[in-house]
Design a protein around this motif. Structure first.
Motif, short mmCIF file in Angstrom:
data_model
loop_
_atom_site.label_atom_id
_atom_site.label_comp_id
_atom_site.label_asym_id
_atom_site.label_seq_id
_atom_site.Cartn_x
_atom_site.Cartn_y
_atom_site.Cartn_z
N UNK A 117 0.77 -1.40 0.16
CA UNK A 117 0.13 0.01 -0.09
C UNK A 117 0.78 1.23 -0.01
N UNK A 118 0.07 2.42 -0.19
CA UNK A 118 0.97 3.78 -0.05
C UNK A 118 1.72 3.93 1.16
N UNK A 119 1.05 3.51 2.34
CA UNK A 119 1.80 3.54 3.58
C UNK A 119 2.99 2.63 3.65
N UNK A 120 2.80 1.37 3.24
CA UNK A 120 3.84 0.42 3.13
C UNK A 120 5.01 0.56 2.33
N UNK A 121 4.79 1.39 1.41
CA UNK A 121 5.64 1.81 0.45
C UNK A 121 6.82 2.73 1.15
N UNK A 122 6.31 3.61 1.70
CA UNK A 122 7.18 4.53 2.70
C UNK A 122 7.79 3.74 3.68
N UNK A 123 7.44 2.76 4.39
CA UNK A 123 7.88 1.94 5.33
C UNK A 123 9.22 1.20 4.98
N UNK A 124 8.87 0.65 3.43
CA UNK A 124 9.97 -0.33 2.99
C UNK A 124 11.08 0.76 2.59
N UNK A 125 10.72 1.93 1.97
CA UNK A 125 11.83 2.62 1.81
C UNK A 125 12.74 2.99 2.84
N UNK A 126 12.19 3.20 4.08
CA UNK A 126 12.80 3.39 5.16
C UNK A 126 13.58 2.22 5.56
N UNK A 127 13.19 1.09 5.50
CA UNK A 127 13.89 -0.15 5.80
C UNK A 127 14.88 -0.41 5.09
N UNK A 139 16.35 1.49 2.15
CA UNK A 139 17.14 2.45 1.77
C UNK A 139 17.61 2.22 0.25
N UNK A 140 16.96 2.32 -0.63
CA UNK A 140 17.56 1.85 -1.98
C UNK A 140 18.23 3.07 -2.63
N UNK A 141 19.22 2.85 -3.40
CA UNK A 141 19.72 4.01 -4.06
C UNK A 141 18.82 4.56 -5.25
N UNK A 142 18.25 3.58 -5.78
CA UNK A 142 17.41 4.22 -6.87
C UNK A 142 15.99 3.36 -6.70
N UNK A 143 14.80 4.04 -6.93
CA UNK A 143 13.50 3.19 -6.85
C UNK A 143 12.38 3.74 -7.75
N UNK A 184 10.77 13.11 2.13
CA UNK A 184 11.18 12.18 3.18
C UNK A 184 12.44 11.48 3.11
N UNK A 185 12.66 11.09 1.62
CA UNK A 185 13.88 10.46 1.42
C UNK A 185 14.76 11.02 0.48
N UNK A 186 15.48 12.14 0.76
CA UNK A 186 16.28 12.85 -0.02
C UNK A 186 17.35 12.27 -0.78
N UNK A 187 17.95 11.19 0.05
CA UNK A 187 19.04 10.26 -0.45
C UNK A 187 18.72 9.11 -1.58
N UNK A 188 17.15 9.03 -1.88
CA UNK A 188 16.88 7.97 -2.87
C UNK A 188 16.63 8.76 -3.88
N UNK A 189 16.84 8.17 -5.11
CA UNK A 189 16.55 8.83 -6.53
C UNK A 189 15.55 8.16 -6.91
N UNK A 190 14.32 8.86 -7.21
CA UNK A 190 13.13 8.48 -7.65
C UNK A 190 13.01 8.26 -9.15
N UNK A 191 12.74 7.20 -9.66
CA UNK A 191 12.69 7.25 -11.10
C UNK A 191 10.94 6.92 -11.31
#
Length: 342
Positions: free
Chosen positions: A250-260, A262-266, A281-288
């Motif tokens: 879900x949308x909330x689970x996506x954020x929790x997954x990113x926090x856990x 910490x992918x370079x690119x997603x 919230x995740x400035x270190x992640x590059x969002x494609x």
């Protein structure tokens, strides 16, 4: 009714909203920020004058999500907030079924939506009459309705769910009613995904989300190969897309997954603004962004938020008998909560 006059620019806005400006300039083209700022400031004044609370779904554009909202989140978070809201006036920046849910959970509050035409392909795919027909075809089988449904459909259901707790709700309802079969509606793709996560047999409807159904497995593969990106997909996508994903949630689970993780690119296989808002919230992640916009969510704008507050227009009304029955289905959902694991 005439369109609202555009609020005038005031140089003092830059000092008054400096932190917000810094946030928005990271998320939207910087030249747009001065256009949004007078509206944001005017809405802030009206909100204070009216004693209103503005709630915004995660699919709202950054200037709304970060600029004017007091409460943000997915459908479940907004429903929970509406049930606990202290303000007598709620402005729901989302689609119509969300505003109806807020009214059902807070019937004594005034609930406004900035655009009455902000609908949902899932909500329009099924009617209360359809639910009654399904019950007649499957006597004794309880109904779990996705929250992306009208108040009338919720009133015909035994329980509601969001994508965050769909599996948990199906299991809970099957246990409560002592059955091993549940009618799940209206999203056939979400239902198909839930069916892989539970031993309960599901009777599915044929609805689908016009945003998520457009994504293809080829797009997901291309994004991974071209950008070396992790693929995170919403369960409203087709099974072929979900099969390509590193994570489905879900949308909330996506954020929790990113926090856990910490992918370079997603790559977020969901509505575009979800990635925009998570970038803060995740400035270190590059969002494609293999991205599709929800045309209904994008009907909500700063000018029509301002107009709705100024004129107290677009109030949501739900018949009292529908509220009573739909409230039972929503209360079951709220009692279960999220129930999701990442």
């Amino acid at each position: 009714m005439n369109a609202p006059a555009v609020p005038s620019w005031d140089p003092a806005l830059e000092a008054r909203h400096a932190p917000l400006i810094a946030t928005l300039e990271r998320l939207i083209p910087c030249m747009e920020v001065p256009l949004h700022l007078p509206w944001i400031d005017a809405i802030a004044s009206l909100k204070k004058e009216r004693g209103a609370v503005i709630m915004a779904h995660s699919y709202q554009s950054p200037e709304i999500f970060h600029g004017v909202a007091d409460i943000t989140g997915d459908s479940l978070a907004l429903a929970q907030a509406a049930a606990k809201c202290d303000s007598d006036l709620i402005v729901l920046c989302g689609v119509h079924f969300m505003a109806e849910s807020a009214k059902i959970l807070a019937p004594d509050k005034t609930v406004l939506i900035p655009d009455m035409q902000a609908g949902c392909s899932l909500a329009s795919s099924i009617t209360a009459e359809d639910v009654r027909a399904l019950r007649a075809q499957h006597p004794g089988v309880p109904v779990v309705s996705y929250v992306n449904t009208s108040a009338a459909v919720k009133a015909e259901s035994d329980a509601c769910c969001t994508s965050a707790n769909a599996v948990h709700m199906v299991n809970a309802v099957a246990a409560e009613f002592g059955v091993n079969q549940v009618i799940f509606l209206p999203d056939r793709y979400l239902g198909a995904w839930v069916a892989t996560q539970t031993p309960v047999e599901l009777v599915l409807w044929h609805g689908q989300c016009e945003v998520h159904e457009k994504f293809t497995a080829m797009e997901a593969r291309h994004t991974r190969e071209r950008f070396d990106a992790k693929i995170v997909a919403h369960p409203e996508c087709s099974p072929e897309v979900l099969a390509e994903a590193d994570f489905v949630g879900s949308t909330s689970a996506m954020g929790k997954w990113l926090e856990k993780e910490k992918p370079v690119r997603v790559a977020m296989i969901t509505e575009c603004s979800m990635a925009d808002n998570l970038r803060n919230q995740f400035p270190q992640v590059e969002f494609i962004k293999p991205c599709n916009l929800c045309p209904h969510m994008k009907r909500i704008t700063l000018p029509n938020i301002h107009a709705c507050l100024r004129d107290m227009r677009n109030e949501i009304h739900v018949p009292e008998d529908v509220i009573v029955r739909a409230r039972k289905a929503l209360d079951r959902m709220l009692a279960v909560g999220r129930g999701e694991k990442v």
